[in-house]
Write an enzyme that holds these catalytic residues in place. Sequence first.
Site, short mmCIF file in Angstrom:
data_model
loop_
_atom_site.label_atom_id
_atom_site.label_comp_id
_atom_site.label_asym_id
_atom_site.label_seq_id
_atom_site.Cartn_x
_atom_site.Cartn_y
_atom_site.Cartn_z
N LYS A 1 1.05 -1.01 0.11
CA LYS A 1 0.11 0.13 -0.01
C LYS A 1 1.04 1.04 -0.15
CE LYS A 1 -4.22 1.05 2.69
NZ LYS A 1 -4.68 0.96 4.17
N VAL A 2 0.51 1.97 -1.11
CA VAL A 2 1.62 3.36 -1.12
C VAL A 2 0.57 4.68 -1.07
CG1 VAL A 2 3.43 2.16 -2.21
CG2 VAL A 2 1.62 3.39 -3.46
#
Length: 221
Positions: A90-91
């Site tokens: 997850k960015v």
Amino acid sequence: MKFFIDTANMDDIKKAYKMGVLNGVTTNPSLVAKEGVKFEDRIEEILLAVPDVESVSAEVTPDAITAEQMMAEADELIKINNGDKRVTIKVPMTEAGLETTRYLAKKGVKVNVTLIFTVNQALLAARAGASYVSPFLGRLDDISEDGVLLVSKIAELFRIHNIDSQIIAASVRHPDHVTRVAMAGADIATIPFKVIQQLTKHPLTDQGIEKFAADWTKAVK
Ligand code: E4P
């Protein structure tokens, strides 16, 4: 629409998994910090507790600001549980986050671009190669904007342009959010356990169970 659970709490994850409706888990730095455990250890624990879900999101830490820092963290996270392919990095929706998305997507790693608040952000994330885009509806509602409308616009846009990134409706606060994002075309809703429990409830269900139980005491046995 599929159900993910939005927590790093093992009890809640195990209870939701037993209900048979879970297809993934999302975590974030705030949720992990609440648990008082080492981040990588908790991601591994989650992967082992939910063997047949499609995705477990592990977010790069807030210490990773540049793309190089995010990529370095991601390269460690994807080794968890012997390179478990369900680990989804997850960015945040930043220029560095997009660069990291492209880097990971090229390696065949699933990416969830988080903190999406506009249609353009969702389109950029999809074009960078994100498997998942996460619009935060509750936080938009908090500032008097329409979170569900954003989900429905992203769904429409992805339909028009044949984009196959999945939309995860995030920051879900109550059962009506769940119904409305399902109708708006979200592929997934990631939901706190309390809200998953609320989804099972209706006063007439409880009353019905009580009435059947009362009548059953009078049945011939
Ligand atoms: C999504 O992946 C996030 O973890 C989450 O849904 C954020 O929700 P909040 O706005 O309730 O913190």
